[in-house]
Write a protein that holds these residues in place. Structure first.
Motif, short mmCIF file in Angstrom:
data_model
loop_
_atom_site.label_atom_id
_atom_site.label_comp_id
_atom_site.label_asym_id
_atom_site.label_seq_id
_atom_site.Cartn_x
_atom_site.Cartn_y
_atom_site.Cartn_z
N LYS A 184 12.39 0.16 3.42
CA LYS A 184 11.13 -0.27 2.82
C LYS A 184 10.24 0.93 2.52
CE LYS A 184 11.29 -4.72 5.27
NZ LYS A 184 10.73 -5.51 6.40
N ALA A 185 10.24 1.90 3.43
CA ALA A 185 9.44 3.10 3.22
C ALA A 185 9.95 3.91 2.03
CB ALA A 185 9.45 3.96 4.48
N LEU A 186 11.25 3.88 1.81
CA LEU A 186 11.84 4.65 0.71
C LEU A 186 11.56 4.02 -0.65
CD1 LEU A 186 13.59 7.14 0.08
CD2 LEU A 186 15.61 5.69 0.32
N LYS A 193 0.85 -1.18 0.00
CA LYS A 193 0.00 0.00 0.00
C LYS A 193 0.89 1.24 0.00
CE LYS A 193 -1.98 -1.21 3.88
NZ LYS A 193 -2.86 -1.20 5.08
N ALA A 194 0.30 2.38 -0.35
CA ALA A 194 1.05 3.64 -0.38
C ALA A 194 1.02 4.27 1.00
CB ALA A 194 0.47 4.58 -1.43
N THR A 195 2.12 4.18 1.72
CA THR A 195 2.18 4.69 3.09
C THR A 195 3.26 5.73 3.31
OG1 THR A 195 3.55 2.79 3.71
CG2 THR A 195 1.19 2.60 4.11
N THR A 196 4.08 6.00 2.29
CA THR A 196 5.15 7.00 2.40
C THR A 196 4.69 8.28 1.71
OG1 THR A 196 6.84 5.28 2.37
CG2 THR A 196 7.55 7.51 1.84
N GLU A 197 4.94 9.42 2.34
CA GLU A 197 4.49 10.69 1.79
C GLU A 197 5.66 11.64 1.61
OE1 GLU A 197 0.85 12.20 3.69
OE2 GLU A 197 0.76 10.28 4.74
N ALA A 198 5.61 12.39 0.51
CA ALA A 198 6.68 13.35 0.21
C ALA A 198 6.16 14.37 -0.79
CB ALA A 198 7.91 12.63 -0.36
N PHE A 199 6.82 15.52 -0.84
CA PHE A 199 6.51 16.48 -1.89
C PHE A 199 7.78 17.19 -2.33
CE2 PHE A 199 6.19 19.27 1.82
CZ PHE A 199 6.64 20.51 1.37
N VAL A 200 7.73 17.77 -3.52
CA VAL A 200 8.86 18.49 -4.10
C VAL A 200 8.38 19.88 -4.47
CG1 VAL A 200 10.63 18.54 -5.90
CG2 VAL A 200 9.77 16.33 -5.05
N LEU A 201 9.07 20.91 -3.98
CA LEU A 201 8.73 22.28 -4.35
C LEU A 201 9.89 22.92 -5.10
CD1 LEU A 201 10.22 24.68 -2.45
CD2 LEU A 201 8.74 23.68 -0.71
N GLU A 217 3.06 9.87 10.75
CA GLU A 217 1.75 10.37 11.13
C GLU A 217 1.35 9.71 12.44
OE1 GLU A 217 -2.78 10.81 9.29
OE2 GLU A 217 -1.16 9.93 8.09
N LEU A 218 0.90 10.50 13.39
CA LEU A 218 0.68 10.03 14.75
C LEU A 218 -0.28 8.84 14.82
CD1 LEU A 218 1.29 10.46 17.75
CD2 LEU A 218 -0.60 12.10 17.82
N PHE A 219 -1.33 8.85 14.00
CA PHE A 219 -2.36 7.82 14.10
C PHE A 219 -2.31 6.84 12.92
CE2 PHE A 219 -4.02 11.60 16.31
CZ PHE A 219 -4.09 11.08 17.60
N ASP A 220 -1.14 6.63 12.35
CA ASP A 220 -0.99 5.71 11.23
C ASP A 220 -0.17 4.51 11.67
OD1 ASP A 220 -0.20 4.37 8.86
OD2 ASP A 220 -0.45 6.21 7.69
N ALA A 221 -0.84 3.38 11.90
CA ALA A 221 -0.16 2.18 12.39
C ALA A 221 0.82 1.63 11.38
CB ALA A 221 -1.19 1.11 12.76
N ASP A 222 0.53 1.80 10.08
CA ASP A 222 1.44 1.30 9.05
C ASP A 222 2.81 1.99 9.14
OD1 ASP A 222 -0.29 -0.57 7.75
OD2 ASP A 222 -1.35 1.11 6.83
N GLN A 223 2.79 3.30 9.35
CA GLN A 223 4.04 4.03 9.45
C GLN A 223 4.78 3.67 10.73
OE1 GLN A 223 3.54 8.24 8.79
NE2 GLN A 223 2.56 7.95 6.81
#
Length: 348
Positions: A121-123, A65-73, A91-97
């Motif tokens: 794995k997250a990367l 599943k998609a559990t890693t978050e990022a953005f580019v500015l 994220e405080l309430f995200d068990a996957d993370q």
């Protein structure tokens, strides 16, 4: 996170020529990364007058599943453009993370040493292709992996602009991913990107590898002329984990910028009390928590309304009386350190 620190504006007293500009912008980006995509876009485009190049959730092959978050500015200037790659913290309430934060099993790569498997794995570590192949086949049925998507995005943009550079940053888990990103670029010998990587800033970053990996990174960061600054505020718990108690366990590397309770910064090899569980640190940590709670009520009178600490943050300050160092990990003090702190010279 917005209830803890609701600031969205950049500090207008820190101009682009200021040595603190990039580190202050990186910390604000790292804080914004905790918010949703619409919030990030509004902040970057309407408040900072910059551009969003990419923002989204990225695939974890092990969690399916998609559990890693990022953005580019994109921060444009008359001299050159700067892309800022920002990885989100946990994220405080995200068990996957949380599950890959606590996955402290080793991933050993030839020549690199051992690294934190959960962070890898997250990367974008591949399960089906075993490890880190240089190229992977895009799967249209799910989101892209963070490393491969951001790497290719940067290559496309930097090939179109000879003067463009980029920065990688993140807070907490985001900081771990930020320093592992160039590690895989080195593994894949991505010369163009390594030449254009200006600096890596991490805030409250946990340890990511063993002593061999630390030596590998020190050597290759120096060889490629990449600056790396690991910012630690006071008794922040997370930079002191996983523990460094034996020669074959986790080690920090790079330049640590340590900030005390008064936001005085200095360069050190390792933050004081490098492991959280230290009997000698209990008393000074508790005293520090008491002083920070008292300081919370004086910030506005000392520095102005933008330093107001709300009730959510003050609850965390009270928690710090029982668990010293816990509130030190929140972005509030890291933002304050980049604005009020005495940043050592030659940090850009």
């Amino acid at each position: 996170m917005g209830h803890i620190d609701n600031r969205v504006e950049l500090d207008k007293s820190i101009q682009r020529e200021d040595p603190k500009y990039n580190v202050a912008l990186s910390m604000m980006a790292s804080k914004a990364a905790y918010e949703n995509k619409a919030f990030i876009q509004d902040t970057v485009e309407n408040h900072w007058k910059m551009e969003i190049v990419a923002s989204g959730d990225y695939w974890n092959d092990y969690q399916q599943k998609a559990t890693t978050e990022a953005f580019v500015l994109l921060d444009k200037s008359n001299k050159y453009d700067t892309y800022i790659v920002t990885f989100r913290g946990t994220e405080l309430f995200d068990a996957d993370q949380w599950s890959y934060d606590f996955d402290v099993s080793w991933l050993e790569l030839p020549g690199l040493g051992k690294t934190h498997a959960g962070f890898m794995k997250a990367l974008g570590l591949q399960k089906s292709n075993i490890g880190w192949p240089k190229e992977i086949k895009t799967n249209p049925n799910h989101a892209p992996e963070a490393y491969y998507f951001i790497r290719d995005l940067l290559k496309n943009h930097l090939n179109e602009n000879d003067k463009a550079k980029f920065i990688v940053t993140g807070h907490s888990l985001g900081g771990a991913l930020a320093i592992l990103f160039p590690a895989i670029l080195m593994l894949h010998e991505e010369t163009l990107l390594l030449e254009r990587l200006q600096v890596v800033y991490t805030f409250g970053q946990p340890r990511v590898g063993d002593g061999i990996f630390a030596e590998y990174m020190e050597k290759n960061l120096k060889h490629n002329g990449i600056k790396y600054y690991r910012m630690v505020y006071s008794y922040d718990i997370i930079p002191r984990f996983p523990p460094d108690i034996k020669d074959d366990l986790f080690k920090h590397f790079g330049t640590c910028l340590y900030f005390d309770r008064n936001y005085n910064g200095k360069k050190v090899q390792e933050e004081p009390n490098k492991n959280y569980f230290s009997l000698s640190a209990i008393s000074p940590m508790t005293l520090n928590a008491i002083c920070e709670l008292m300081r919370s009520f004086a910030m506005v009178s000392r520095f102005g309304s933008e330093y107001q600490e709300g009730w959510v943050l003050r609850i965390f300050r009270f928690v710090g009386l029982v668990f010293p160092g816990a509130p030190n990990h929140l972005p509030q003090d890291y933002v304050n350190a980049t604005r009020l702190g005495s940043i050592p010279s030659k940090v850009d």
